[in-house]
Enzyme design. Structure first.
Site: not given
Length: 962
Positions: A639, A641, A644, A646, A660, A756
């Site tokens: 993944g 985001g 950065g 993962v 991460k 968030d």
């Protein structure tokens, strides 16, 4: 003497100013080396910009990687995305380069040229390619890409060249719809090369418009169906049109005659029908192929006689009838006529003034009963087998034009250049200049040549001349080129063997090979126009010479060598002096700022005084995490985001990790990074993702978490994960996330505001329990006298508290607002803002408690009733929606605390289970989708009777203040 010293100092300062490659680019290139095999041997040392083959830089940043024909093996690492200044990437003709094209390709925002011709890449072309707004040139042909052509390519407004041919792509040609882009948006593109795939569906009419600059449209050998759209006539810049080898049906649109610039038109091997329209206005036509269609029976079209540029006419099996006019063969450029398998009758008369270029007339299997040959030595090959004229023989001997034996096609080979070739050693080849060498070889493939006479030397001599001029203009060490074996393959491609010979010695070095490869792969070389669009497929080159120039070392002056040696020694001394001086200055600076930089010694294992105060968190080395993630391989990329990427990692004991890794532009300052990991190391709750450790080495910032196997709640709600959540399970997910937030707000000391909360930051473990993660924006309320933090507004649009947005005062109620939006997302499976509609407003306007499902039929996710709870109904839905709407109240004062949200969710869940969850007669309350996840584990039963008591749920040690 003073002048000499000044010159040497200038050299030193020039060297220092040039500098070494930026650290982040060096790290990335070394990572690429770990995943690729057989990289060039001079890929060593700390300055790729200086000596590494195929690497070019500007201002110490890598801007170009050109490694065609280097024999690379392995997969392309996702770390390629870290080369943020990269403009050109060419890895063509590395046939052992395989695996998927990493999604990280979308991070190369300055990339203008992407060429991967003739490799073995597979899997789908990532949607992220649509992020590359600077892209002008894409060549991904001759690989094994699957899946659909990404709609996102339509975002590339600067695109000039799109070549995806000869892959395994499926699905329709993408066109725009609403906010979704498509190829019809590429008004500046001149080349759509999409042949030899498995594309299906119709050719969309919207693909064409008068605004398009398209000159090549190649869709041959796909599975396209339906009619040829009449809008095709709007693309008046077209020069090459190939629609052959599909299943297109219906009539040819009459306005195709508007395409007056088309030189090659291929409509063969389809199911076209109706009356063939006149193409008389297409005066530029050189090559016309209408074969193997089911047109209505027609006499030989008179408009063909107006096509004065025609070299090739192929109308095999098209229901032609009647006689062929003698004037056809007088067209001045005509080379080939193939009209076999029709109903042509009467007399064939090639005439006395036939074209001097005419080579072949194939009329097999027609009804011709007479052939008038007015020349005793007709140079044209006539093929009439299967016609009545061949049923009779003279004295029992068949005439030549009725024979099965056909003369061999004339071929071509570059002639010797007024010399006698010598015998070459094993593996070497004699060049046209009679020099033995190891040539760089491959096949030139022309997709739509305008001629069919493969014995015409003038065409190939033009091509040779053009190649040499191109090599010379780019100062390449090429002695000569040799062309041979021209052949036409079943797709009517012209294939031609190419050998390029080195100048000055018997082999190319790597620089020579990848430069020639790049010149051919990026279409810098423009062949004579008669050859049309082409691509090159190189053979493996295994005879590399030394790096550097190709000049003979015998011409080097000994005096120059000696002078260079002396100068080099002086230069080394000066560099040593400069280095010592710089080292001393660095130490002085470190002592001066040591106190202001608490992380200055993180990279040393001995020093722990400046390390953050961590509880139960481990410091990992970069090499450890590199090993656990298999060099941060694409296969372990799970993944990405704003922070950065993962990666999935595995400890030696088998424990799984989620690592991460911050990208360069998102890295925090050292103090902020320290604060975040100290915060994370102090919170422990079953509904919070656990921080295991961190890494701070080599300018890397990495956080190491527990691995949560079932991904994000967002992926589950959108169907991406393949897991379906029924009503009860969604209640449990909401409750778990609420419990995690309550812990942060009420039991952490000091209290923590997440800032968030969203479905992307709620993860599901193996039992589908919710875990809140990603604390990159979290803030602590350190002042006990205040209930807020004044801070810059950050978060995700759609989840953002409007009160916080207006006042910049962050409170716990800001998380409550975001959680309310998350609750609405849980029942609707919609993004908070979708097609300009805000889910909060949509629910508020549609909600009506007097109706079934509160009047939210069109908003509620249809799959919410699937699985075990379908017999239960959505018990408590009205209370759930009420609670969500309280959470999203405009004023924070009117919103409940998270502990109050937890208690209300507990009540809703208890009532839902009591309504039927524990009394199912079959005793099986696990949905099939859940069963696949839990694999029968009793501890993961979604409707177990475990207590939902808040006190028990939050019975974790209270966090001590720092």
């Amino acid at each position: 003497m003073r002048e000499r010293i000044l010159v040497l100092l200038l050299l030193v300062f020039n060297y220092v100013a040039k500098g070494e490659t930026a650290d982040e680019d060096l790290v990335t290139l070394k990572s690429l080396m770990d995943t690729l095999k057989k990289t060039p041997p001079n890929w060593e040392g700390s300055d790729p910009c200086d000596v590494w083959d195929g690497i070019k830089c500007e201002n110490s940043r890598v801007t170009s990687i050109t490694l065609s024909s280097m024999g690379l093996e392995g997969e392309l690492s996702g770390d390629i995305g870290s080369l943020s200044e990269l403009e050109t990437l060419d890895l063509s003709y590395n046939k052992d380069l395989t695996g998927p094209l990493p999604r990280a390709i979308g991070e190369l925002r300055k990339l203008s040229t992407l060429i991967l011709v003739g490799c073995s890449f597979n899997g789908p072309i990532p949607d992220e390619i649509g992020f590359l707004q600077e892209l002008r040139f894409i060549s991904l042909n001759s690989n094994s890409f699957t899946g659909r052509i990404p709609h996102s390519i339509g975002n590339l407004s600067n695109l000039y060249w799109l070549d995806l041919a000869d892959n395994e792509l499926q699905g329709p040609i993408p066109i725009s719809s609403g906010s979704v882009p498509g190829l019809d948006k590429l008004h500046h593109a001149k080349h759509f090369h999409l042949g030899k795939n498995n594309l299906s569906g119709n050719i969309p009419p919207q693909l064409f418009s008068s605004e398009m600059a398209l000159i090549h449209l190649l869709l041959e050998s796909n599975n396209l169906i339906g009619k040829i759209p009449s809008t095709l006539g709007l693309a008046k810049n077209l020069e090459v049109l190939r629609l052959d080898g599909n299943s297109l049906s219906g009539p040819v649109p009459s306005n195709i005659n508007n395409l007056t610039n088309v030189q090659e038109l291929y409509l063969s091997n389809n199911k076209l029908s109706g009356t063939l329209p006149s193409l008389s206005d297409m005066s530029a036509l050189n090559y016309l192929d209408l074969s193997n269609n089911t047109f209505e029976p027609l006499d030989f079209p008179s408009w063909i006689l107006t096509l004065t540029s025609l070299t090739t006419l192929n109308m095999e099996n098209t229901q032609l009838q009647g006689e062929i006019p003698d004037s056809l063969f007088s067209l001045v450029s005509l080379q080939t006529v193939v009209l076999k398998d029709n109903k042509i009758n009467g007399t064939l008369n090639v005439g006395s003034t036939y074209s001097k270029h005419l080579q072949l007339v194939d009329l097999e299997n027609n009804a011709i009963d007479n052939f008038e040959q007015k020349h005793d030595h007709l140079s044209v090959k006539i093929m009439l087998k299967g016609n009545p004229v061949c049923y009779e023989t003279v004295e029992g001997i068949a005439t030549p034009y009725c024979s099965d034996n056909q003369a061999n096609q004339l071929s071509y080979r570059t002639p010797w250049n007024n010399c006698q070739p010598s015998t070459c050693s094993l593996g070497q080849v004699a060049s046209p200049n009679c020099e033995c060498a190891y040539p760089y070889t491959g096949t030139l493939t022309f997709r739509a040549p305008s001629f069919s006479d493969l014995g015409n030397k003038s065409y190939f001599q033009q091509l040779e001349k053009g190649l040499m001029q191109s090599f010379e203009s780019h100062h390449l060490p090429v002695d000569s080129v040799l062309l041979s074996h021209p052949t036409e393959d079943p797709d009517h491609y012209l294939e031609l063997s190419l050998q390029v010979f080195p100048a000055g010695q018997d082999r190319f070095n790597r620089t020579g090979v990848y430069t020639i490869g790049f010149l051919l792969s990026n279409q810098t070389f423009k062949p004579p126009k008669v050859f049309g669009p082409f691509y090159f497929d190189a053979d493996k080159y295994e005879h590399f010479g030394n790096s550097g120039t190709m000049e003979s070392s015998k011409s080097v002056n000994i005096g120059i060598i000696a002078g260079a040696a002396v100068g080099g020694c002086v230069l080394v001394v000066l560099l040593v002096v400069a280095g010592v001086y710089a080292f001393c200055q660095k130490k002085r600076a470190e002592r001066a700022i040591g106190q202001s930089n608490p992380f200055r010694r993180w990279d040393t294992a001995e020093s722990k005084g400046d390390m953050p105060q961590l509880k139960e968190a481990r410091r990992f080395s970069f090499d450890e995490l590199k090993r656990y993630t298999r060099n941060f391989s694409q296969a372990n990329d799970i993944g990405s985001g704003g922070y950065g990427k993962v990666y999935k990692g595995t400890l030696p004991n088998g424990q799984l990790l989620a690592i991460k890794r911050a990208q360069r532009e998102s890295k925090q300052g050292r103090l902020e990074f320290k604060a975040e990991i100290e915060l994370l190391s102090r919170v422990h709750h079953k509904n919070l993702v656990t921080l295991i450790g961190f890494c701070f080495e080599h300018d890397e910032q990495m956080l190491v978490y527990e691995f949560v196997p079932n991904g994000t709640l967002k992926d589950t709600l959108t169907g991406k994960s393949g897991i379906r959540l029924d009503w009860v399970r969604r209640l449990k997910v909401a409750l778990g996330a609420a419990q995690g937030l309550t812990y942060l707000h009420e039991l952490a000391d000091p209290p923590i505001i997440h800032r968030d909360i969203k479905s992307n930051n709620v993860l599901l473990d193996e039992c589908l329990n919710a875990k809140v993660g990603d604390f990159g924006l979290s803030k602590s309320i350190v002042d006990p006298e205040k209930d807020h933090v004044t801070t810059q507004v950050k978060g995700t649009m759609g989840y953002l508290d409007p009160e916080y947005y207006m006042s910049q005062q962050l409170t716990e109620k800001s998380d409550v607002y975001s959680f309310g939006v998350l609750m609405l997302e849980i029942i609707s499976a919609r993004r908070p803002i979708e097609r300009g509609k805000y889910i909060v407003k949509e629910v508020r306007n549609a909600m009506d408690k007097t109706k079934v499902l509160c009047g939210l039929h069109e908003i509620i996710d249809p799959s919410i009733g699937l699985g075990a709870s379908s017999s239960i109904g959505l018990v408590g839905l009205d209370k759930f929606v009420d609670l969500a709407m309280k959470c999203v109240s405009d004023s924070g004062v009117e919103r409940p605390k998270m502990s109050e949200v937890v208690r209300e969710l507990e009540n809703i869940l208890h009532h839902s289970l009591a309504a039927g969850g524990s009394n199912d007669e079959s005793g099986s309350m696990i949905s099939s989708s859940y069963e696949e996840v839990s694999r029968g584990s009793s501890s993961c039963h979604p409707y177990s009777s475990e207590s939902f008591d808040l006190k028990a749920a939050l019975s974790y040690p209270k966090v001590e203040p720092k």
